[in-house]
Enzyme design. Structure first.
Site, PDB file in Angstrom:
ATOM      1  N   LYS A  13      36.926  46.443  39.051  1.00 31.71           N
ATOM      2  CA  LYS A  13      35.597  47.025  38.807  1.00 31.71           C
ATOM      3  C   LYS A  13      35.673  48.494  38.409  1.00 31.71           C
ATOM      4  O   LYS A  13      35.005  48.912  37.474  1.00 31.71           O
ATOM      5  CB  LYS A  13      34.701  46.920  40.060  1.00 31.71           C
ATOM      6  CG  LYS A  13      34.264  45.529  40.413  1.00 31.71           C
ATOM      7  CD  LYS A  13      33.125  45.544  41.427  1.00 31.71           C
ATOM      8  CE  LYS A  13      33.483  46.230  42.740  1.00 31.71           C
ATOM      9  NZ  LYS A  13      34.552  45.576  43.496  1.00 31.71           N
ATOM     10  N   ARG A  88      25.935  45.450  47.513  1.00 31.44           N
ATOM     11  CA  ARG A  88      26.957  44.606  48.132  1.00 31.44           C
ATOM     12  C   ARG A  88      26.354  43.674  49.175  1.00 31.44           C
ATOM     13  O   ARG A  88      27.090  42.897  49.791  1.00 31.44           O
ATOM     14  CB  ARG A  88      27.990  45.501  48.809  1.00 31.44           C
ATOM     15  CG  ARG A  88      29.304  45.644  48.023  1.00 31.44           C
ATOM     16  CD  ARG A  88      30.174  46.528  48.854  1.00 31.44           C
ATOM     17  NE  ARG A  88      31.569  46.515  48.656  1.00 31.44           N
ATOM     18  CZ  ARG A  88      32.245  47.388  47.916  1.00 31.44           C
ATOM     19  NH1 ARG A  88      31.603  48.260  47.170  1.00 31.44           N
ATOM     20  NH2 ARG A  88      33.548  47.374  47.905  1.00 31.44           N
ATOM     21  N   ARG A 127      48.371  48.043  44.711  1.00 31.42           N
ATOM     22  CA  ARG A 127      47.560  49.110  44.098  1.00 31.42           C
ATOM     23  C   ARG A 127      47.855  50.483  44.724  1.00 31.42           C
ATOM     24  O   ARG A 127      47.971  50.608  45.933  1.00 31.42           O
ATOM     25  CB  ARG A 127      46.078  48.746  44.305  1.00 31.42           C
ATOM     26  CG  ARG A 127      45.114  49.743  43.753  1.00 31.42           C
ATOM     27  CD  ARG A 127      43.776  49.108  43.585  1.00 31.42           C
ATOM     28  NE  ARG A 127      42.982  49.094  44.828  1.00 31.42           N
ATOM     29  CZ  ARG A 127      41.691  48.772  44.849  1.00 31.42           C
ATOM     30  NH1 ARG A 127      41.066  48.420  43.737  1.00 31.42           N
ATOM     31  NH2 ARG A 127      41.023  48.772  45.985  1.00 31.42           N
ATOM     32  N   ARG A 138      45.701  53.357  49.309  1.00 33.16           N
ATOM     33  CA  ARG A 138      44.450  53.596  50.038  1.00 33.16           C
ATOM     34  C   ARG A 138      44.585  52.977  51.421  1.00 33.16           C
ATOM     35  O   ARG A 138      45.134  51.889  51.553  1.00 33.16           O
ATOM     36  CB  ARG A 138      43.295  52.904  49.308  1.00 33.16           C
ATOM     37  CG  ARG A 138      42.590  53.778  48.318  1.00 33.16           C
ATOM     38  CD  ARG A 138      41.633  52.989  47.476  1.00 33.16           C
ATOM     39  NE  ARG A 138      40.663  52.193  48.224  1.00 33.16           N
ATOM     40  CZ  ARG A 138      39.621  51.580  47.656  1.00 33.16           C
ATOM     41  NH1 ARG A 138      39.416  51.690  46.358  1.00 33.16           N
ATOM     42  NH2 ARG A 138      38.780  50.862  48.367  1.00 33.16           N
ATOM     43  N   ARG A 149      38.564  42.705  54.018  1.00 36.26           N
ATOM     44  CA  ARG A 149      37.607  43.081  52.964  1.00 36.26           C
ATOM     45  C   ARG A 149      37.245  41.883  52.093  1.00 36.26           C
ATOM     46  O   ARG A 149      36.107  41.743  51.666  1.00 36.26           O
ATOM     47  CB  ARG A 149      38.180  44.224  52.108  1.00 36.26           C
ATOM     48  CG  ARG A 149      38.116  45.562  52.842  1.00 36.26           C
ATOM     49  CD  ARG A 149      38.985  46.593  52.180  1.00 36.26           C
ATOM     50  NE  ARG A 149      38.531  46.922  50.842  1.00 36.26           N
ATOM     51  CZ  ARG A 149      39.343  47.317  49.858  1.00 36.26           C
ATOM     52  NH1 ARG A 149      40.633  47.406  50.055  1.00 36.26           N
ATOM     53  NH2 ARG A 149      38.843  47.622  48.695  1.00 36.26           N
TER      54      ARG A 149
HETATM   55  P1  AMP Z   1      35.153  50.301  46.961  1.00 37.80           P
HETATM   56  O1  AMP Z   1      35.873  51.478  46.423  1.00 37.80           O
HETATM   57  O2  AMP Z   1      33.970  49.896  46.121  1.00 37.80           O
HETATM   58  O3  AMP Z   1      36.063  49.138  47.266  1.00 37.80           O
HETATM   59  O4  AMP Z   1      34.533  50.753  48.371  1.00 37.80           O
HETATM   60  C1  AMP Z   1      35.351  51.187  49.440  1.00 37.80           C
HETATM   61  C2  AMP Z   1      34.602  51.062  50.748  1.00 37.80           C
HETATM   62  O5  AMP Z   1      33.403  51.869  50.711  1.00 37.80           O
HETATM   63  C3  AMP Z   1      34.102  49.662  51.082  1.00 37.80           C
HETATM   64  O6  AMP Z   1      35.111  48.847  51.679  1.00 37.80           O
HETATM   65  C4  AMP Z   1      32.958  49.975  52.038  1.00 37.80           C
HETATM   66  O7  AMP Z   1      33.439  50.359  53.322  1.00 37.80           O
HETATM   67  C5  AMP Z   1      32.337  51.224  51.403  1.00 37.80           C
HETATM   68  N1  AMP Z   1      31.291  50.843  50.421  1.00 37.80           N
HETATM   69  C6  AMP Z   1      31.318  51.024  49.073  1.00 37.80           C
HETATM   70  N2  AMP Z   1      30.205  50.562  48.499  1.00 37.80           N
HETATM   71  C7  AMP Z   1      29.438  50.057  49.502  1.00 37.80           C
HETATM   72  C8  AMP Z   1      28.167  49.412  49.552  1.00 37.80           C
HETATM   73  N3  AMP Z   1      27.443  49.175  48.446  1.00 37.80           N
HETATM   74  N4  AMP Z   1      27.702  49.024  50.768  1.00 37.80           N
HETATM   75  C9  AMP Z   1      28.410  49.261  51.879  1.00 37.80           C
HETATM   76  N5  AMP Z   1      29.612  49.832  51.906  1.00 37.80           N
HETATM   77  C10 AMP Z   1      30.135  50.242  50.724  1.00 37.80           C
END
Ligand code: AMP
Length: 208
Positions: A13, A88, A127, A138, A149
């Site tokens: 993404k 989400r 990654r 990360r 996740r």
């Molecule tokens: P990402 O980089 O999109 O994988 O996001 C990393 C982390 O940020 C996720 O595992 C969540 O803990 C938090 N996060 C990101 N976007 C959201 C969202 N829309 N709702 C809730 N938590 C989020």
């Protein structure tokens, strides 16, 4: 163009959001990036979000929705946006819909990046991201957190696919391939959405 990029962790993404948003001339808005910036900046929002992020859980809807509303109110989002990693949950999707409706607008398209689970685990565990000139993993890409996740995605986020399909906004994109191949598929889906939107706004669709 107001669009959402949907897909499990590891579907690509972030990369696709950058490419597609640049092509569309709209900002790519990643909630994960905003949370991570707040964590490194040691803000109050970052402190609250970190606990959930480290566990691989979602940050509560109230915190996330308020943050996105603020971001969408910024001037650069007036021309449109590409949301990456938001919504989400169904609650977030409903709140996004009502916030946009208050502004007299709505989403034009939701692109879902589709990748099978085996490939996701393989991609996520390998990654790395560049921090201060060094490639690091990360914290939430560690194998145990990755599995959690993916589970959270299936439980809380995957239902959005049906939600947006019902709204007639969903385009599923095969996300296996090079960055260029996948973004070309996304572009084609966005063009279709644009056509559909302009046909919907006209008096009547052209005959034939
Ligand atoms: P990402 O980089 O999109 O994988 O996001 C990393 C982390 O940020 C996720 O595992 C969540 O803990 C938090 N996060 C990101 N976007 C959201 C969202 N829309 N709702 C809730 N938590 C989020």
């Amino acid at each position: 163009m107001r669009a959402v990029l949907l897909g499990p962790p590891g579907a690509g993404k972030g990369t696709q959001a950058q490419v597609i948003a640049a092509q569309l001339g709209v900002p790519a808005i990643s909630t994960g990036d905003i949370f991570r910036a707040n964590v490194s900046g040691q803000t109050e929002l970052g402190r609250q979000a970190k606990v959930y992020m480290d566990a691989g859980d979602l940050v509560p809807d109230e915190i996330t929705v308020a943050m996105v509303k603020d971001r969408l109110a910024e001037p650069d989002a007036k021309v449109g946006f590409l949301l990456d990693g938001f919504p989400r949950t169904i609650t977030q999707a409903e709140q996004l819909r009502s916030s946009l409706a208050e502004l007299g607008s709505g989403l034009d398209c939701v692109l879902e990046l589709v990748v099978d689970e085996e490939e996701l685990v393989r991609r996520l565990s390998g990654r790395r991201m560049l921090v201060d000139g060094e490639w690091v993993q990360r914290d939430d890409d560690k194998p145990e957190t990755v599995r959690h996740r993916l589970h959270v995605y299936q439980e809380q986020t995957a239902p959005l696919s049906g939600f947006y399909e019902q709204e007639g906004l969903l385009a599923r994109i095969d996300a296996i391939g090079t960055v260029e191949e996948v973004s070309a598929r996304a572009q084609a889906a966005l063009r279709q959405a644009e056509k559909r939107d302009s046909a919907g706004q006209g008096d009547a669709p052209p005959a034939g």
